[in-house]
Each structure stands twice: as structure tokens, then as C-alpha cells.
Design a protein around this motif. Structure first.
Motif, PDB file in Angstrom:
ATOM      1  N   MET A 128      45.043  54.575  37.197  1.00  0.00           N
ATOM      2  CA  MET A 128      44.228  53.603  36.313  1.00  0.00           C
ATOM      3  C   MET A 128      44.864  52.664  35.451  1.00  0.00           C
ATOM      4  N   GLN A 129      45.798  53.117  34.621  1.00  0.00           N
ATOM      5  CA  GLN A 129      46.532  52.490  33.647  1.00  0.00           C
ATOM      6  C   GLN A 129      47.581  51.649  34.262  1.00  0.00           C
ATOM      7  N   ASN A 130      48.257  52.316  35.372  1.00  0.00           N
ATOM      8  CA  ASN A 130      49.189  51.550  36.087  1.00  0.00           C
ATOM      9  C   ASN A 130      48.626  50.311  36.893  1.00  0.00           C
ATOM     10  N   ARG A 131      47.495  50.505  37.494  1.00  0.00           N
ATOM     11  CA  ARG A 131      46.638  49.480  38.092  1.00  0.00           C
ATOM     12  C   ARG A 131      46.495  48.195  37.010  1.00  0.00           C
ATOM     13  N   GLU A 132      46.080  48.472  36.112  1.00  0.00           N
ATOM     14  CA  GLU A 132      45.539  47.685  35.042  1.00  0.00           C
ATOM     15  C   GLU A 132      46.944  46.979  34.746  1.00  0.00           C
ATOM     16  N   LEU A 133      48.079  47.431  34.382  1.00  0.00           N
ATOM     17  CA  LEU A 133      49.212  46.893  34.057  1.00  0.00           C
ATOM     18  C   LEU A 133      49.550  45.721  34.969  1.00  0.00           C
ATOM     19  N   THR A 134      49.620  46.181  36.236  1.00  0.00           N
ATOM     20  CA  THR A 134      50.249  45.078  37.227  1.00  0.00           C
ATOM     21  C   THR A 134      49.142  44.317  37.577  1.00  0.00           C
ATOM     22  N   THR A 135      47.757  44.194  37.195  1.00  0.00           N
ATOM     23  CA  THR A 135      46.931  43.037  37.404  1.00  0.00           C
ATOM     24  C   THR A 135      47.050  42.140  36.015  1.00  0.00           C
ATOM     25  N   THR A 136      47.260  42.618  35.011  1.00  0.00           N
ATOM     26  CA  THR A 136      47.542  41.719  33.859  1.00  0.00           C
ATOM     27  C   THR A 136      47.973  40.350  34.097  1.00  0.00           C
ATOM     28  N   THR A 137      47.576  39.400  33.635  1.00  0.00           N
ATOM     29  CA  THR A 137      48.090  37.836  33.880  1.00  0.00           C
ATOM     30  C   THR A 137      49.515  37.881  33.074  1.00  0.00           C
ATOM     31  N   ILE A 138      50.550  37.230  33.554  1.00  0.00           N
ATOM     32  CA  ILE A 138      51.748  37.242  32.641  1.00  0.00           C
ATOM     33  C   ILE A 138      51.792  35.682  32.094  1.00  0.00           C
ATOM     34  N   ARG A 139      51.402  35.371  31.058  1.00  0.00           N
ATOM     35  CA  ARG A 139      51.087  33.985  30.634  1.00  0.00           C
ATOM     36  C   ARG A 139      52.533  33.372  30.650  1.00  0.00           C
ATOM     37  N   PHE A 140      52.349  31.998  30.972  1.00  0.00           N
ATOM     38  CA  PHE A 140      53.462  31.157  30.817  1.00  0.00           C
ATOM     39  C   PHE A 140      53.894  30.724  29.410  1.00  0.00           C
ATOM     40  N   LEU A 141      52.919  30.775  28.572  1.00  0.00           N
ATOM     41  CA  LEU A 141      52.896  30.503  27.202  1.00  0.00           C
ATOM     42  C   LEU A 141      51.773  31.283  26.563  1.00  0.00           C
ATOM     43  N   ASP A 142      52.021  31.913  25.174  1.00  0.00           N
ATOM     44  CA  ASP A 142      51.104  32.525  24.484  1.00  0.00           C
ATOM     45  C   ASP A 142      51.146  32.022  23.016  1.00  0.00           C
ATOM     46  N   LEU A 143      50.134  31.096  22.781  1.00  0.00           N
ATOM     47  CA  LEU A 143      50.385  30.487  21.383  1.00  0.00           C
ATOM     48  C   LEU A 143      49.466  31.175  20.220  1.00  0.00           C
ATOM     49  N   SER A 144      48.603  32.506  20.559  1.00  0.00           N
ATOM     50  CA  SER A 144      48.061  32.976  19.506  1.00  0.00           C
ATOM     51  C   SER A 144      48.886  33.737  18.578  1.00  0.00           C
ATOM     52  N   VAL A 145      48.212  33.779  17.297  1.00  0.00           N
ATOM     53  CA  VAL A 145      49.200  34.292  16.272  1.00  0.00           C
ATOM     54  C   VAL A 145      48.655  35.691  16.001  1.00  0.00           C
ATOM     55  N   ASP A 146      49.206  36.751  16.669  1.00  0.00           N
ATOM     56  CA  ASP A 146      48.776  38.037  16.428  1.00  0.00           C
ATOM     57  C   ASP A 146      49.717  38.943  15.631  1.00  0.00           C
ATOM     58  N   ASP A 147      50.886  38.366  15.072  1.00  0.00           N
ATOM     59  CA  ASP A 147      51.304  39.317  14.248  1.00  0.00           C
ATOM     60  C   ASP A 147      50.753  39.291  12.965  1.00  0.00           C
ATOM     61  N   PRO A 148      50.126  40.391  12.292  1.00  0.00           N
ATOM     62  CA  PRO A 148      49.225  40.238  11.099  1.00  0.00           C
ATOM     63  C   PRO A 148      49.953  39.742  10.117  1.00  0.00           C
ATOM     64  N   THR A 149      51.381  40.160   9.675  1.00  0.00           N
ATOM     65  CA  THR A 149      51.928  39.719   8.801  1.00  0.00           C
ATOM     66  C   THR A 149      52.125  38.126   8.768  1.00  0.00           C
TER      67      THR A 149
END
Ligand SMILES: *Cc1c(COP(=O)(O)O)cnc(C)c1O
Length: 373
Positions: A1-22
Motif C-alpha cells: 500500500m505504502q509503495n503504491r502511494e509512493l509511486t503515484t504521488t506527483t513529483i512537482r516541477f516546483l514547490d514554493l511552500s515554506v515547510d521548514d518550520p525554522t
């Protein structure tokens, strides 16, 4: 299940969200501080940002402006480039460069590119007329043009040199950084760029104190002492919030650049022989990782079917765009006309994991039937 999810997540061209909490905490702290002090334009952070940019580009001065487009336009105007002047530039780039030339009142002259998509300096002399005033090279995708040769040509023909290093902060050649070659050079810090703000931002760098003064004046409605208008101009200032946030995230830039270069190395190792990979290593800013690919449309569709985003940067050459087609004779640019059908930009941003990169590589190998099975 985990593997399937991994291979279906989109690989984004660009990701501008700030998710580094520091990083997010540090950014919010300076926003809080600027808001409390209330100096929302011309705050001290703007000057500090200018000092930082000037140092990075080995230049005496930097002037912060509201975008890379403004930086280009104001750089041209600050050098007195205008009606009657020709500016030699690239057909393979972003329209902002040509728009800046046209809005300054000058005429773009397009020179063909090399296989690396940067201008072919060996063709410049053949395009220099009596009206030629400047050369405006773009370090496309983050790789420096052959600037020693371009600088020598500018000197030989007594032309001004304006670099568009929007994509190339921290790219270099022999230890000399992008932006350091021009009489005035224009940088973009829009959020997509290698060093990006959290909104629109740009800067012009120069060694010439007079040019700096003119830029200071041009970005503020063409006024001297913010009172008396000397040159009609619009508002092109950078606001204090962007400067303050850029001073925070510039500390992350070396790490981001190192990660981009690592990703590029991994791509090149996995893709060599299948597509034409960009040359360059630690001298390249890798704003994008752009390959030349056979059957580009087919590859693009295959990547999409595997959940991998890719982009065409740019799908049309500049002189072929609607706004300019009827404005100027068709330039002779056979190399650019060939390459534009082969370019494909793969996902490139510091948050990509090695697994993401490997998934892209596997998908490309699948497409060209080179997975060894
Ligand atoms: C991004 C970019 C610009 C324009 O910069 P903005 O900040 O978006 O106005 C100009 N030239 C090139 C090559 C760019 O990549």
C-alpha cells in the motif's frame, strides 16, 4: 500500500511552500518586526539587502527594485539606452528581456544561440550596426554565457553590456559571479527563482555611482530627492518586507544551491546518453534542469503518465511571439529554431528527494526503452 502511494504521488516541477518550520519562524519574526516599526518602504532592510547583493556580485552598488522586469528596464534607462538604439540579445529566453528593450524605446536584435542555449558570441560582430548600443545576454537556465568573450566584444565595438542574470545568482565562471560583468546587470528574485522572495522583487547591480543615482531616482517616479521629477518613470521600489525576508532566506541559499547541484549531478549520471544533459557543475545555478530530448512531446506525455511534472521553458522563441512577429523581420536563428522543439525542463527544486530524482530517471529510461530489460 505504502509503495503504491509512493509511486503515484506527483513529483512537482516546483514547490514554493515554506515547510521548514525554522525558516518559517524566522520569516514571520522579521515580518512581525517590520510591521511593528511601520517603515514599510525605504526601511533599513532595503539598504542592507542592497549591500548583500552587491557583495555577492562583486559590485560596488545594488539598487533594489520591484521585479526582475523592472530591473531590466531601469538598467537600460539608467544607461541612457533608448530610441534609435539597437540592443543585441537572445531569442531564447523570457519575454521580459525583449519587453524591457522595447519599452525603453530601443530595438532588439536577435543573435542565434549555441547548443547550450546561451548566445553564440561568435555571431555578434556580424550584427553590430552603427545603431548598436548594447549587448544584453541572458544566462539561460542558470548557466553563464561565455562572458570573457562577450565582454571583449562589447569593448571592441564600444557597446554597453547589460546582463540578465535573473536565473543565475551565484553562477560563476573562473570565480567571477553572474552580474559582475555588466555596466549594469539585472536580477530577479521572484518566488520561482533560485533565490526567491515571497512576492515580486528584483535588483540592479553596477560599479558606477552615477548609474546608481539614476536608478534611485528612476525607481521613485524619476524624482530627485523624492521631490522634483527629472525623468518620467513609474514606481519600481522594493518594499521593506521583501527585503527583510530575503535577508533571512539568503542564509539558506548556499544549501539550496548545493542541493540543486547534487540533484543535477544525479540526473546527469542517470540520463546521460538518453537525452542531452546540461553541462556544468558548481559553476551552474541550475535554475532549471533542462535537457534536449528526441520525441520531446512523447517523453513529456510519458512523464505525465508517471505523475511527473515537466515544463517547456519556453515553448516559443521570443521573436516568434504574437507581440513581436509583425514588429520585426524574421531573424536568422536556425540553432534556436531547432532547439526550441527539443527542450524539456525536468522537476528541479531543493525539496526533491533522491527517490524523486530516481523516479524521473526511471521514467525517462522506460520511455527510451533503456531500462536494461
Ligand atoms: C524571471 C525572469 C525575468 C523577469 O523577472 P520578474 O522578477 O519575474 O519580473 C527576466 N528575465 C529572465 C531570464 C527571467 O528568468
Amino acid at each position: 500500500m505504502q509503495n503504491r502511494e509512493l509511486t503515484t504521488t506527483t513529483i512537482r516541477f516546483l514547490d514554493l511552500s515554506v515547510d521548514d518550520p525554522t525558516l518559517k519562524r524566522e520569516l514571520l519574526a522579521v515580518v512581525d518586526d517590520v510591521l511593528s516599526r511601520g517603515q514599510l518602504v525605504f526601511g533599513p532592510e532595503v539598504e542592507e539587502f542592497e549591500g548583500t547583493v552587491a557583495r555577492m556580485c562583486h559590485k560596488k552598488h545594488a539598487v533594489a527594485v520591484s521585479s526582475g522586469s523592472d530591473a531590466l528596464y531601469l538598467a537600460l534607462r539608467s544607461l541612457g539606452i533608448g530610441p534609435g538604439d539597437e540592443v543585441i540579445t537572445t531569442p531564447m529566453g523570457w519575454v521580459a528581456t525583449t519587453n524591457a528593450i522595447l519599452l525603453a524605446g530601443a530595438t532588439p536584435v536577435f543573435v542565434d544561440v549555441r547548443e547550450d542555449m546561451n548566445i553564440d558570441e561568435s555571431l555578434i560582430s556580424g550584427l553590430v550596426t552603427r545603431r548598436a548600443k548594447a549587448i544584453l545576454p541572458v544566462h539561460w537556465h542558470g548557466k553563464l554565457c561565455r562572458m570573457d568573450a562577450v565582454s571583449a566584444l562589447a569593448q571592441e565595438h564600444r557597446l554597453l553590456l547589460v546582463e540578465d542574470f535573473a536565473q543565475a545568482i551565484a553562477a560563476q565562471s573562473g570565480g567571477r559571479p553572474a552580474g559582475s560583468y555588466g555596466h549594469a546587470s539585472a536580477l530577479s528574485l521572484n518566488p520561482m527563482k533560485v533565490w526567491g522572495a515571497y512576492g515580486e522583487a528584483g535588483a540592479v547591480v553596477t560599479d558606477d555611482a552615477e548609474v546608481r543615482e539614476r536608478l534611485n531616482c528612476l525607481r521613485h517616479a524619476g524624482t530627485v530627492n523624492k521631490e522634483d521629477c527629472h525623468f518620467p518613470a513609474l514606481n519600481g521600489k522594493m518594499d521593506t518586507l521583501q527585503a527583510a525576508m530575503l535577508l533571512v532566506n539568503v542564509r539558506r541559499l548556499p544549501g539550496w544551491l548545493a542541493r540543486r547541484r547534487e540533484i543535477a549531478r544525479r540526473y546527469t549520471k542517470g540520463l546521460a546518453g538518453l537525452v542531452r544533459c546540461p553541462e556544468g557543475g558548481d559553476d551552474h545555478a541550475f535554475y532549471t534542469y533542462t535537457v534536449l530530448a528526441r520525441n520531446r512531446e512523447g517523453l513529456r506525455a510519458h512523464l505525465a503518465s508517471r505523475g511527473i511534472e515537466s515544463r517547456l521553458r519556453q515553448p516559443f522563441l521570443i521573436p516568434h511571439q504574437t507581440a513581436y512577429r509583425s514588429m520585426m523581420p524574421r531573424p536568422r536563428i536556425p540553432v534556436a529554431e531547432r532547439l526550441v522543439h527539443e527542450i524539456l525542463s525536468l522537476p528541479m527544486h531543493p525539496k526533491l528527494t533522491d527517490d524523486d530524482v530516481d523516479r524521473v530517471i526511471v521514467a525517462v529510461r522506460e520511455f527510451y526503452g533503456a531500462d536494461g530489460r
